[in-house]
Design a protein around this motif. Sequence first.
Motif, PDB file in Angstrom:
ATOM      1  N   GLU A 182       0.817  -1.201   0.000  1.00 63.68           N
ATOM      2  CA  GLU A 182       0.000   0.000   0.000  1.00 63.68           C
ATOM      3  C   GLU A 182       0.861   1.265   0.000  1.00 63.68           C
ATOM      4  OE1 GLU A 182      -3.286  -2.495   2.568  1.00 63.68           O
ATOM      5  OE2 GLU A 182      -2.107  -0.932   3.540  1.00 63.68           O
ATOM      6  N   ALA A 183       1.992   1.214   0.722  1.00 69.36           N
ATOM      7  CA  ALA A 183       2.893   2.362   0.733  1.00 69.36           C
ATOM      8  C   ALA A 183       3.470   2.616  -0.655  1.00 69.36           C
ATOM      9  CB  ALA A 183       4.017   2.143   1.738  1.00 69.36           C
ATOM     10  N   ILE A 203       4.188   2.121   8.506  1.00 70.94           N
ATOM     11  CA  ILE A 203       4.301   1.154   7.411  1.00 70.94           C
ATOM     12  C   ILE A 203       4.681  -0.187   8.014  1.00 70.94           C
ATOM     13  CG2 ILE A 203       5.475   0.550   5.264  1.00 70.94           C
ATOM     14  CD1 ILE A 203       6.048   3.519   4.858  1.00 70.94           C
ATOM     15  N   THR A 204       3.796  -1.174   7.873  1.00 70.45           N
ATOM     16  CA  THR A 204       4.088  -2.520   8.374  1.00 70.45           C
ATOM     17  C   THR A 204       4.842  -3.307   7.316  1.00 70.45           C
ATOM     18  OG1 THR A 204       1.928  -3.330   7.629  1.00 70.45           O
ATOM     19  CG2 THR A 204       2.076  -2.519   9.886  1.00 70.45           C
ATOM     20  N   ARG A 205       5.757  -4.162   7.791  1.00 69.76           N
ATOM     21  CA  ARG A 205       6.629  -4.897   6.876  1.00 69.76           C
ATOM     22  C   ARG A 205       6.578  -6.403   7.111  1.00 69.76           C
ATOM     23  NH1 ARG A 205      12.055  -1.367   7.792  1.00 69.76           N
ATOM     24  NH2 ARG A 205      12.014  -2.684   9.646  1.00 69.76           N
ATOM     25  N   GLY A 206       5.431  -6.894   7.565  1.00 69.78           N
ATOM     26  CA  GLY A 206       5.293  -8.327   7.787  1.00 69.78           C
ATOM     27  C   GLY A 206       6.260  -8.809   8.852  1.00 69.78           C
ATOM     28  N   ALA A 210       8.042  -3.081  11.517  1.00 70.17           N
ATOM     29  CA  ALA A 210       7.306  -1.899  11.077  1.00 70.17           C
ATOM     30  C   ALA A 210       8.144  -0.656  11.301  1.00 70.17           C
ATOM     31  CB  ALA A 210       5.978  -1.779  11.830  1.00 70.17           C
ATOM     32  N   GLU A 211       7.787   0.409  10.582  1.00 66.89           N
ATOM     33  CA  GLU A 211       8.424   1.702  10.793  1.00 66.89           C
ATOM     34  C   GLU A 211       7.361   2.776  10.939  1.00 66.89           C
ATOM     35  OE1 GLU A 211       9.672   3.882   6.828  1.00 66.89           O
ATOM     36  OE2 GLU A 211      10.443   1.809   6.806  1.00 66.89           O
ATOM     37  N   LEU A 212       7.711   3.830  11.642  1.00 64.15           N
ATOM     38  CA  LEU A 212       6.828   4.966  11.864  1.00 64.15           C
ATOM     39  C   LEU A 212       7.564   6.234  11.471  1.00 64.15           C
ATOM     40  CD1 LEU A 212       4.420   6.544  13.175  1.00 64.15           C
ATOM     41  CD2 LEU A 212       5.653   6.354  15.336  1.00 64.15           C
ATOM     42  N   ARG A 213       6.916   7.047  10.646  1.00 69.67           N
ATOM     43  CA  ARG A 213       7.470   8.337  10.261  1.00 69.67           C
ATOM     44  C   ARG A 213       6.650   9.423  10.926  1.00 69.67           C
ATOM     45  NH1 ARG A 213       7.991   7.055   3.719  1.00 69.67           N
ATOM     46  NH2 ARG A 213       9.125   5.069   3.988  1.00 69.67           N
ATOM     47  N   ALA A 214       7.299  10.160  11.816  1.00 70.97           N
ATOM     48  CA  ALA A 214       6.599  11.207  12.573  1.00 70.97           C
ATOM     49  C   ALA A 214       7.613  12.239  13.040  1.00 70.97           C
ATOM     50  CB  ALA A 214       5.873  10.608  13.774  1.00 70.97           C
ATOM     51  N   ASP A 215       7.184  13.467  13.118  1.00 70.58           N
ATOM     52  CA  ASP A 215       8.032  14.551  13.636  1.00 70.58           C
ATOM     53  C   ASP A 215       9.355  14.658  12.881  1.00 70.58           C
ATOM     54  OD1 ASP A 215       6.062  14.962  15.564  1.00 70.58           O
ATOM     55  OD2 ASP A 215       7.066  13.670  17.031  1.00 70.58           O
ATOM     56  N   GLY A 216       9.328  14.318  11.586  1.00 69.58           N
ATOM     57  CA  GLY A 216      10.551  14.403  10.796  1.00 69.58           C
ATOM     58  C   GLY A 216      11.546  13.302  11.067  1.00 69.58           C
ATOM     59  N   THR A 232      -4.196 -13.760   8.713  1.00 75.72           N
ATOM     60  CA  THR A 232      -5.462 -13.012   8.637  1.00 75.72           C
ATOM     61  C   THR A 232      -5.648 -12.166   9.893  1.00 75.72           C
ATOM     62  OG1 THR A 232      -6.438 -14.879   7.464  1.00 75.72           O
ATOM     63  CG2 THR A 232      -7.943 -13.200   8.283  1.00 75.72           C
ATOM     64  N   GLY A 233      -5.924 -10.890   9.728  1.00 75.39           N
ATOM     65  CA  GLY A 233      -6.197 -10.020  10.861  1.00 75.39           C
ATOM     66  C   GLY A 233      -4.979  -9.515  11.592  1.00 75.39           C
ATOM     67  N   ALA A 234      -3.776  -9.897  11.147  1.00 75.63           N
ATOM     68  CA  ALA A 234      -2.570  -9.452  11.845  1.00 75.63           C
ATOM     69  C   ALA A 234      -2.419  -7.937  11.772  1.00 75.63           C
ATOM     70  CB  ALA A 234      -1.340 -10.141  11.263  1.00 75.63           C
ATOM     71  N   GLY A 235      -2.736  -7.351  10.616  1.00 78.87           N
ATOM     72  CA  GLY A 235      -2.646  -5.902  10.489  1.00 78.87           C
ATOM     73  C   GLY A 235      -3.650  -5.175  11.367  1.00 78.87           C
ATOM     74  N   ASP A 236      -4.834  -5.761  11.536  1.00 78.25           N
ATOM     75  CA  ASP A 236      -5.846  -5.163  12.405  1.00 78.25           C
ATOM     76  C   ASP A 236      -5.415  -5.229  13.866  1.00 78.25           C
ATOM     77  OD1 ASP A 236      -7.407  -4.843  10.094  1.00 78.25           O
ATOM     78  OD2 ASP A 236      -8.298  -6.823  10.356  1.00 78.25           O
ATOM     79  N   ALA A 237      -4.812  -6.356  14.260  1.00 80.23           N
ATOM     80  CA  ALA A 237      -4.297  -6.476  15.625  1.00 80.23           C
ATOM     81  C   ALA A 237      -3.167  -5.484  15.854  1.00 80.23           C
ATOM     82  CB  ALA A 237      -3.815  -7.906  15.879  1.00 80.23           C
TER      83      ALA A 237
END
Length: 290
Positions: A182-183, A203-206, A210-216, A232-237
């Motif tokens: 999706e990214a 952005i989740t990477r299986g 995962a990585e988070l982009r925030a505050d530069g 199934t449902g791992a992204g929702d969790a």
Amino acid sequence: MQVLCAGHVNWDVTLRVDRLPARDGEVTIEEQHQAGGGSAANVAVNVESLDHDAALFGSVGGDESGRLARRELTEAGVETHLVEADGATAVKYLVVDGDGEVMMLSNRGKNEAFEASDLPAGVLDVDLLHLTNQPPDVAAALARRAGEEGVRVSFSPGRRFADRDFSRTLPLADLVFLNRREATALTNGAGLDALADGAELVITRGAAGAELRADGRTYVHEGFDIDPLDTTGAGDAFAAGFLAARADGEGYEAALSVANACGAIASRCVGARADLSWGAIESFAAGATD
């Protein structure tokens, strides 16, 4: 934290096989499981499991699958605001192979038979609106309404992100969850500049975390090494864990760790909903670092 989740409510039929069949081939079903699903419903149930209040806005059909989905949500403590449409509830048939990867088959059920105007007055008196896959016009209208009422918006558009135009919703989101595919679609389509200034992007990477982009800045958690049973449902969790951890005052790194633990726990269970709790997360994290 009070969260309103808006999007799909499904009934899931999961078939576990050791491998996917070749053309004209046949494999044996090793396990069959039926339970509620749908990204919005999954996140709502998981948020409740993590000691926060969740409500759900979506739609079901007036059939047995719809009644079962409603009953599960009520039993989980989720406050439901579901439009009941003529026709069948959306049923997803999930074929899961020996590596935990999922192939999904869907019917044309009634999981998008709702409009933003169907949301009752007062239901948006919450801390956060969490949007998942739904018609783009509805998502944008709900996000605008939340913004007008001072409610933060998180958005997890899901599998259909590449072929749906969410360009009016992305700028209204304070937090966006995407997987790697999706990214890439965002980069190739509307572009990262479609996000509002100051918006957080996860952005989740299986299996790679995962990585988070925030505050530069970019924050990374490498995830946990597990043998997945059913993703199934791992992204929702993951999303529910991240939202709950941040609501409890955790920093970005800790929230990513909690979220990855939730996704990993969900991947070791059959079906879209794991038995999440803070105790289960602590036990999992302790075992993963031993």
